[in-house]
Design an enzyme around this catalytic site. Structure first.
Site, PDB file in Angstrom:
ATOM      1  N   THR A 156     -13.178 -17.047  34.998  1.00  0.00           N
ATOM      2  CA  THR A 156     -12.924 -18.129  34.040  1.00  0.00           C
ATOM      3  C   THR A 156     -11.536 -17.995  33.434  1.00  0.00           C
ATOM      4  O   THR A 156     -10.816 -18.981  33.270  1.00  0.00           O
ATOM      5  CB  THR A 156     -13.982 -18.097  32.924  1.00  0.00           C
ATOM      6  OG1 THR A 156     -15.274 -18.311  33.496  1.00  0.00           O
ATOM      7  CG2 THR A 156     -13.714 -19.165  31.876  1.00  0.00           C
ATOM      8  N   ARG A 186     -22.104  -5.608  38.800  1.00  0.00           N
ATOM      9  CA  ARG A 186     -21.636  -6.000  40.135  1.00  0.00           C
ATOM     10  C   ARG A 186     -20.564  -5.039  40.635  1.00  0.00           C
ATOM     11  O   ARG A 186     -20.615  -4.550  41.756  1.00  0.00           O
ATOM     12  CB  ARG A 186     -21.086  -7.427  40.073  1.00  0.00           C
ATOM     13  CG  ARG A 186     -20.470  -7.929  41.365  1.00  0.00           C
ATOM     14  CD  ARG A 186     -19.951  -9.341  41.191  1.00  0.00           C
ATOM     15  NE  ARG A 186     -21.034 -10.265  40.969  1.00  0.00           N
ATOM     16  CZ  ARG A 186     -21.735 -10.851  41.926  1.00  0.00           C
ATOM     17  NH1 ARG A 186     -21.455 -10.612  43.190  1.00  0.00           N
ATOM     18  NH2 ARG A 186     -22.709 -11.690  41.630  1.00  0.00           N
ATOM     19  N   GLY A 188     -15.748 -15.029  31.886  1.00  0.00           N
ATOM     20  CA  GLY A 188     -15.343 -13.772  32.496  1.00  0.00           C
ATOM     21  C   GLY A 188     -13.977 -13.838  33.141  1.00  0.00           C
ATOM     22  O   GLY A 188     -13.199 -14.772  32.895  1.00  0.00           O
ATOM     23  N   MET A 195     -27.780  -5.003  35.582  1.00  0.00           N
ATOM     24  CA  MET A 195     -26.547  -5.689  35.950  1.00  0.00           C
ATOM     25  C   MET A 195     -25.417  -4.680  36.152  1.00  0.00           C
ATOM     26  O   MET A 195     -25.444  -3.590  35.595  1.00  0.00           O
ATOM     27  CB  MET A 195     -26.136  -6.691  34.874  1.00  0.00           C
ATOM     28  CG  MET A 195     -27.082  -7.878  34.773  1.00  0.00           C
ATOM     29  SD  MET A 195     -28.540  -7.459  33.837  1.00  0.00           S
ATOM     30  CE  MET A 195     -27.868  -7.303  32.218  1.00  0.00           C
ATOM     31  N   ILE A 215     -32.594 -10.027  30.216  1.00  0.00           N
ATOM     32  CA  ILE A 215     -31.537  -9.439  29.390  1.00  0.00           C
ATOM     33  C   ILE A 215     -30.454 -10.468  29.086  1.00  0.00           C
ATOM     34  O   ILE A 215     -29.961 -10.567  27.958  1.00  0.00           O
ATOM     35  CB  ILE A 215     -30.936  -8.209  30.100  1.00  0.00           C
ATOM     36  CG1 ILE A 215     -31.971  -7.084  30.170  1.00  0.00           C
ATOM     37  CG2 ILE A 215     -29.675  -7.720  29.397  1.00  0.00           C
ATOM     38  CD1 ILE A 215     -31.524  -5.876  30.974  1.00  0.00           C
ATOM     39  N   ILE A 259     -21.220  -9.548  30.732  1.00  0.00           N
ATOM     40  CA  ILE A 259     -22.279  -8.648  30.309  1.00  0.00           C
ATOM     41  C   ILE A 259     -22.102  -7.267  30.946  1.00  0.00           C
ATOM     42  O   ILE A 259     -22.591  -6.256  30.431  1.00  0.00           O
ATOM     43  CB  ILE A 259     -23.656  -9.255  30.668  1.00  0.00           C
ATOM     44  CG1 ILE A 259     -24.763  -8.627  29.807  1.00  0.00           C
ATOM     45  CG2 ILE A 259     -23.955  -9.126  32.143  1.00  0.00           C
ATOM     46  CD1 ILE A 259     -26.090  -9.351  29.912  1.00  0.00           C
ATOM     47  N   ASP A 260     -21.354  -7.208  32.071  1.00  0.00           N
ATOM     48  CA  ASP A 260     -21.141  -5.946  32.785  1.00  0.00           C
ATOM     49  C   ASP A 260     -20.145  -5.026  32.096  1.00  0.00           C
ATOM     50  O   ASP A 260     -20.000  -3.868  32.482  1.00  0.00           O
ATOM     51  CB  ASP A 260     -20.644  -6.213  34.202  1.00  0.00           C
ATOM     52  CG  ASP A 260     -21.670  -6.930  35.069  1.00  0.00           C
ATOM     53  OD1 ASP A 260     -22.833  -7.023  34.638  1.00  0.00           O
ATOM     54  OD2 ASP A 260     -21.304  -7.407  36.152  1.00  0.00           O
TER      55      ASP A 260
END
Length: 512
Positions: free
Chosen positions: A192, A265, A189, A263, A377, A219-220
């Protein structure tokens, strides 16, 4: 992570307000490198494909909806194989690392990087770094071959293991140098990729002929610039199972309420798209759209009204929604190894508040079921759509590395594979714009109110008008600027602190 990349973005300008935000290349810091014919020229599977190789001047626009007098705007370099490469197959020593949380499609990306290197370019030395960034200096490596990775796309998770944190620039680059690695593929992400940008800068500083290429994973779906992240389609599809279960539970009980936490955030894309796909959701809550519980027009009043009308309801809430309200109950804050703030469980908090509200109403008893499918998920294999997308991302990344590009991520922009500089995706998150038509579609589907008080609504509208006005002025400035503008002048417009950055800040206000 502590360290930040200090690289200057490569800016090229052309006629009619054309701006190319280019990615770094090995020749930027290592002159006179030898090039070789692309091995794919002699591969019978590809040599017959008309126009298979990408022209060096091909670019993809960041904006596709423009007015007739607008400048051409920002472009990114188009991804794909080039006629010439900067590595011979025998000299390539590649490695792949996965960092951060799990996401559907990780194994597919690993598989396709390995297979692209082997089958398209004849590269036979590929290592897997075990356990994220710290695996560079504290764990053994895994030899990756097409046979080894053949079936891994059918599994969830990552065969390489993953972790948060562990980013030690010097140790990582020392390991890369000591092992003779010259192509580093980093899957993760925004945190990273910030680390990847720092690694690239250190490699450049040392003058090492080594590529650092990223494949963004979240994943968001909150990575900036790109159309979507891999794993997102799978996440939305899997979220349907939880929503369907919540609907069955709610419908089967008197005054039944099903609460599903998904999910998200910083961004509510999964909750928004899952709500639209389901059509069974009565209330969708996302981080970008503020809400309040009590009083006239509040959430609890709406829940009570909906139960009286339908006898049941389903609520979908993104994990980052309402955190300012949750924080009022618990002010303690902590962060994970990646530096992300650990969020309170908004689903549990919301469920408790709904139960407390109806506990005081003896005439109205409710049955509430709370479902949190987060880890179910994250852990599933990617679906067909994501498998195809992962393949394109991985192959594009390999093509870019072999062509000598470095310090970039591979991503989809308006349906075209592109190479995007690290700096464009690590500065901010992609967010749902609640004044956009997609969020309006959600409100039309659920029939929920916006929960914005008149004062808040006016602030959103004023911020949007200001952003639009300044964007128009920027277009005029870009149209009037000459092609002789210096890179420093371009940086004033495009870089952090420049007008583009200020416009993004305004859009962040608009999107909550």
């Amino acid at each position: 992570m502590g360290e930040q990349s200090d690289s200057q973005m490569k800016i090229e300008k052309g006629d009619y307000g054309y701006v190319l935000e280019d990615v770094p290349h090995l020749t930027d810091y290592i002159p006179n490198l030898i090039t070789y014919p692309n091995p794919m020229r002699f591969n019978p599977a590809y040599s017959v494909v008309k126009q298979y190789f990408v022209d060096c001047d091909d670019t993809v626009p960041e904006r596709v909806v423009v007015h007739k007098n607008d400048p051409r705007g920002v472009h990114f370099r188009r991804a794909g194989p080039r006629q010439n490469v900067y590595f011979l197959p025998d000299e390539v020593h590649a490695c792949v690392v996965t960092c951060g949380g799990l996401c559907p499609g990780l194994n597919t990306v690993i598989r396709e990087i390995v297979c692209a290197l082997y089958h398209m370019y004849g590269v036979t030395k590929v290592l897997g770094i075990d356990g994220g960034y710290r695996g560079f200096y504290s764990k053994n490596t895994i030899t990756l071959t097409p046979k080894f990775v053949n079936d891994i796309h059918k599994r969830g998770g990552t065969i390489l293991g993953s972790s948060r944190g562990g980013h030690d620039k010097s140790k990582i680059v020392d390991s890369i140098q000591d092992r003779g690695i010259n192509q580093v593929y980093i899957i993760g992400g925004d945190g990273t990729q910030k680390g990847a940008a720092v690694i690239f800068e250190e490699i450049k500083k040392r003058g090492i002929k080594a590529i650092v290429a990223g494949i963004p994973k979240t994943i968001d779906n909150d990575i900036a610039v790109i159309d979507k992240s891999f794993g997102f389609d799978t996440a939305v599809e899997e979220a349907q199972r939880a929503i369907n279960a919540a609907h069955v539970e709610a419908e089967s009980a008197e005054n039944g309420i099903g609460v599903v936490k998904l999910m998200g955030r910083y961004s509510g894309f999964i909750a928004m798209y899952a709500t639209l796909a389901s059509r069974d959701v009565d209330l969708c809550l996302i981080p970008e759209s503020p809400f309040f519980l009590d009083g006239e027009g509040g959430l609890l009043e709406y829940v009570e009204k909906r139960l009286k009308e339908n006898g049941h309801m389903v609520i979908v809430v993104a994990e980052g929604a309402g955190q300012e309200l949750v924080a009022q109950c618990n002010t303690a804050t902590a962060k994970d190894a990646s530096g992300n703030k650990l969020l309170k469980d908004v689903g549990m908090w919301l469920s408790d508040n709904i139960k407390s509200h109806f506990a005081s109403k003896s005439h109205m008893t409710i049955t509430l079921k709370y479902i949190d499918p987060t880890y179910m998920i994250r852990a599933v294999p990617s679906n067909a759509s994501d498998n195809i997308y992962c393949t394109l991302l991985a192959q594009s990344c390999v093509h870019g590395a072999m062509a000598g590009f470095t310090g970039f991520i591979s991503g989809l922009v308006h349906g075209r594979q592109t190479y995007i500089p690290f700096s464009r995706i690590v500065d901010h998150h992609n967010k749902v714009v609640i004044t956009d038509r997609m969020w309006a579609r959600v409100l039309a589907s659920t029939n929920q109110p916006s929960f914005l008080r008149p004062k808040e609504l006016m602030e959103f509208q004023n911020a949007e008008e200001e952003a639009t006005s300044q964007m128009s002025q920027l277009n005029v400035d870009a149209s009037n600027s000459s092609s002789s503008d210096s890179p420093d002048e371009c940086e004033t417009l495009m870089g952090k602190g420049g007008l583009w950055w200020r416009l993004w800040s305004l859009s962040a206000i608009v999107s909550g």
